[in-house]
Design a protein around this motif. Structure first.
Motif, PDB file in Angstrom:
ATOM      1  N   LEU A 168      -6.130 -68.263  41.095  1.00  0.00           N
ATOM      2  CA  LEU A 168      -6.877 -67.013  40.966  1.00  0.00           C
ATOM      3  C   LEU A 168      -8.321 -67.231  40.546  1.00  0.00           C
ATOM      4  N   ARG A 169      -8.594 -68.268  39.771  1.00  0.00           N
ATOM      5  CA  ARG A 169      -9.929 -68.444  39.196  1.00  0.00           C
ATOM      6  C   ARG A 169     -10.998 -68.639  40.268  1.00  0.00           C
ATOM      7  N   GLN A 170     -10.627 -69.124  41.428  1.00  0.00           N
ATOM      8  CA  GLN A 170     -11.581 -69.303  42.515  1.00  0.00           C
ATOM      9  C   GLN A 170     -11.474 -68.202  43.565  1.00  0.00           C
ATOM     10  N   GLY A 171     -10.253 -67.826  43.905  1.00  0.00           N
ATOM     11  CA  GLY A 171     -10.077 -66.820  44.944  1.00  0.00           C
ATOM     12  C   GLY A 171     -10.495 -67.349  46.302  1.00  0.00           C
ATOM     13  N   ARG A 172     -10.635 -66.467  47.244  1.00  0.00           N
ATOM     14  CA  ARG A 172     -11.007 -66.874  48.604  1.00  0.00           C
ATOM     15  C   ARG A 172     -12.471 -67.223  48.728  1.00  0.00           C
ATOM     16  N   THR A 173     -13.325 -66.575  47.921  1.00  0.00           N
ATOM     17  CA  THR A 173     -14.770 -66.757  48.063  1.00  0.00           C
ATOM     18  C   THR A 173     -15.375 -67.528  46.906  1.00  0.00           C
ATOM     19  N   GLY A 174     -14.566 -67.973  45.946  1.00  0.00           N
ATOM     20  CA  GLY A 174     -15.096 -68.685  44.799  1.00  0.00           C
ATOM     21  C   GLY A 174     -15.538 -67.795  43.664  1.00  0.00           C
ATOM     22  N   ASP A 175     -15.422 -66.478  43.826  1.00  0.00           N
ATOM     23  CA  ASP A 175     -15.855 -65.528  42.799  1.00  0.00           C
ATOM     24  C   ASP A 175     -14.698 -65.009  41.953  1.00  0.00           C
ATOM     25  N   GLY A 176     -13.544 -65.613  42.063  1.00  0.00           N
ATOM     26  CA  GLY A 176     -12.401 -65.141  41.296  1.00  0.00           C
ATOM     27  C   GLY A 176     -11.527 -64.192  42.092  1.00  0.00           C
ATOM     28  N   SER A 177     -10.544 -63.603  41.396  1.00  0.00           N
ATOM     29  CA  SER A 177      -9.570 -62.725  42.047  1.00  0.00           C
ATOM     30  C   SER A 177      -9.301 -61.525  41.151  1.00  0.00           C
ATOM     31  N   ILE A 178      -8.820 -60.461  41.775  1.00  0.00           N
ATOM     32  CA  ILE A 178      -8.484 -59.224  41.071  1.00  0.00           C
ATOM     33  C   ILE A 178      -6.970 -59.152  40.874  1.00  0.00           C
ATOM     34  N   VAL A 179      -6.535 -58.816  39.657  1.00  0.00           N
ATOM     35  CA  VAL A 179      -5.113 -58.621  39.377  1.00  0.00           C
ATOM     36  C   VAL A 179      -4.912 -57.197  38.850  1.00  0.00           C
ATOM     37  N   THR A 180      -3.714 -56.684  39.033  1.00  0.00           N
ATOM     38  CA  THR A 180      -3.386 -55.313  38.643  1.00  0.00           C
ATOM     39  C   THR A 180      -2.788 -55.288  37.246  1.00  0.00           C
ATOM     40  N   THR A 181      -3.200 -54.314  36.446  1.00  0.00           N
ATOM     41  CA  THR A 181      -2.679 -54.167  35.098  1.00  0.00           C
ATOM     42  C   THR A 181      -1.823 -52.902  35.002  1.00  0.00           C
ATOM     43  N   MET A 182      -1.204 -52.701  33.848  1.00  0.00           N
ATOM     44  CA  MET A 182      -0.390 -51.515  33.636  1.00  0.00           C
ATOM     45  C   MET A 182      -1.232 -50.241  33.623  1.00  0.00           C
ATOM     46  N   LEU A 183      -2.520 -50.363  33.311  1.00  0.00           N
ATOM     47  CA  LEU A 183      -3.388 -49.190  33.338  1.00  0.00           C
ATOM     48  C   LEU A 183      -3.490 -48.627  34.744  1.00  0.00           C
ATOM     49  N   GLN A 184      -3.542 -49.496  35.740  1.00  0.00           N
ATOM     50  CA  GLN A 184      -3.580 -49.049  37.134  1.00  0.00           C
ATOM     51  C   GLN A 184      -2.205 -48.635  37.599  1.00  0.00           C
ATOM     52  N   GLY A 185      -1.175 -49.375  37.134  1.00  0.00           N
ATOM     53  CA  GLY A 185       0.187 -49.098  37.583  1.00  0.00           C
ATOM     54  C   GLY A 185       0.718 -47.765  37.113  1.00  0.00           C
ATOM     55  N   THR A 186       0.234 -47.277  35.969  1.00  0.00           N
ATOM     56  CA  THR A 186       0.710 -45.995  35.454  1.00  0.00           C
ATOM     57  C   THR A 186      -0.093 -44.814  35.952  1.00  0.00           C
ATOM     58  N   GLY A 187      -1.122 -45.090  36.764  1.00  0.00           N
ATOM     59  CA  GLY A 187      -1.922 -43.995  37.300  1.00  0.00           C
ATOM     60  C   GLY A 187      -3.109 -43.631  36.451  1.00  0.00           C
TER      61      GLY A 187
END
Length: 453
Positions: free
Chosen positions: A274-293
């Motif tokens: 995740l630290r690099q991702g596809r473009t080298g800028d990192g990656s986005i992960v989902t948290t419970m704040l997004q999961g609960t709406g």
């Protein structure tokens, strides 16, 4: 001018040359595990999950494998379907041994060098997580068990060899087992896979963080998820962070903590990806704040960016626009984990989304937590009385402007107590009023005595 028959002969020769690179790139797989299992309808559920998670493609890319397949009757299909695809894929990968385990090989592995069995490598990513133990002694039935790290909780579930289903010489072997090999506290085995409060109770340096999870009700919500990574802040850092924030209402504090519960198992291998991702800028992960709406209140507020590049330290920041530029949180260490269920990471600071103001740190003369301030209440004007020349004018006290108690909760201190208590504003105003009444009466009496002199 070239001879036309010669050109035709040369063209024909070129067409007959073999296209070696193209044929090598298009080399077919040695086997198709889906096609092999399709001949056995009793494994149809197992086969469908291999296809849905993409594990079937990974199996076909190997040169030799042994698949430990459980029949439809031996699978908790309904529970497995509720798992996230990455977690289900990891569980199925644990049942793909990167070796050709024919009966002769199994007989050698069941004893091992010490008579306690042998470890074999599976398709599961991770050096420590990918191990299975084959055991059975001299006369016992052959069993497969998880040989990776085990967290607190019940013992893992083992699977027993039932029969050889089919094989393709020296390439693929399919063995039927009694059920899935499950690490301890696997979500498929229990309704609540873990208790995050119980896990954190073994680490007193996170007692304040754990207390806030309980008070906001977020601990119960975390326990209902099959897989989660907690980004925990120790007591000292949490106390310093909260002293610089406005006094947060309970729902706002719950949202802030939900941003620190990632709906993924961020083990070291996953973090490195995740630290690099596809473009080298990192990656986005989902948290419970997004999961609960709750994350719908702001674009990207419920997401966290994991970054760090090739050599930098891994950092977590808000996925909302402008969030990472203001506040990053750095990975400190791995605290504890339960295989495939929960992982606790210590981070240096809280992750703050945009819109949450950070107040300056309190001064040394008032070492208490800052609160959400209200406009100061003007002091009542003193009575217009001339004091005696021999008596100095009393200096009025500044009234306490601390807001009245509401739905907010106290800020935990480093020692698990309360850093600052909210005084009763009404009592403060009553004390100030009584002081001014007494001062006015004293001045009136003094003026009457002076008038008679």
């Amino acid at each position: 001018m070239a001879n036309p028959p010669f050109l035709l002969t040369l063209a024909a020769a070129l067409l007959l040359l073999p296209a070696a690179p193209a044929s090598a790139a298009a080399a077919p797989a040695l086997f198709d595990i889906v096609k092999i299992l399709s001949c056995f309808p009793e494994f149809s559920d197992f086969t469908c999950m291999l296809v849905d998670t993409g594990v079937a493609r990974s199996i076909n890319a190997q040169k030799k494998v042994t698949v430990l397949a459980a029949s439809n009757a031996g699978l908790p299909t309904a529970a497995l379907r509720r798992l996230p695809h990455p977690l289900l894929g990891d569980l199925l990968s644990l049942h793909v041994v990167l070796d050709y385990l024919d009966p002769e090989k199994l007989d050698a592995l069941r004893l091992g060098r010490t008579g306690k069995g042998s470890k074999v490598t599976t398709l599961l990513p991770g050096d420590e997580l990918k191990l299975l133990r084959v055991a059975g002694g001299e006369k016992g039935r052959i069993t497969f068990s998880y040989a990776g790290p085990i967290g607190t909780g019940p013992q893992p579930l083992n699977a027993t060899l039932l029969r050889v289903v089919t094989s393709q010489a020296f390439n693929v072997m399919v063995l039927q087992v009694s059920g899935l090999v499950l690490p301890g506290m696997m979500p498929a085995t229990t309704a609540s896979a873990f208790d995050v409060t119980k896990i954190l109770s073994s680490f007193p340096e996170y007692s304040a963080f754990s207390s806030l999870l309980t008070q906001t009700g977020l601990a119960r919500a975390i326990n209902e998820h099959p897989i989660v990574t907690i980004l925990a802040v120790n007591n000292t850092a949490l106390s310093n962070e909260l002293q610089g924030l406005p006094r947060l209402p309970l729902p706002a504090l719950a949202d802030l903590l939900a941003l620190h519960a990632v709906l993924d198992f961020l083990d070291p291998e996953r973090l490195d990806a995740l630290r690099q991702g596809r473009t080298g800028d990192g990656s986005i992960v989902t948290t419970m704040l997004q999961g609960t709406g709750a994350g719908a209140r702001g674009r990207g507020v419920g997401f966290v960016r994991v970054s760090g590049g090739d050599t930098g330290r891994i950092t977590f920041s808000s996925g909302a626009p402008g969030g990472g530029a203001r506040r990053n949180s750095t990975l400190v260490k791995v605290v504890t984990s339960q295989a495939f269920s929960v992982l606790v990471l210590q981070v240096s600071d809280l992750i703050l989304p945009p819109g949450l103001a950070v107040a300056p740190a309190p001064g040394p003369q008032r070492p208490r937590a800052r609160h959400m301030s209200l406009p100061p209440t003007p002091a009542p004007a003193p009575m217009q009385q001339v004091p005696s020349p021999g008596m100095p004018e009393p200096e009025p006290e500044v009234p306490d402007t601390t807001p009245p108690p509401s739905t907010v909760i106290p800020i935990p201190s480093v020692h698990g107590g309360v850093a600052a208590k909210i005084p009763e504003a009404a009592a403060g105003r009553g004390a100030v009023g009584s002081w001014w009444s007494g001062a006015g009466a004293a001045l009136g009496i003094m003026a009457c005595l002076l008038g008679r002199l």
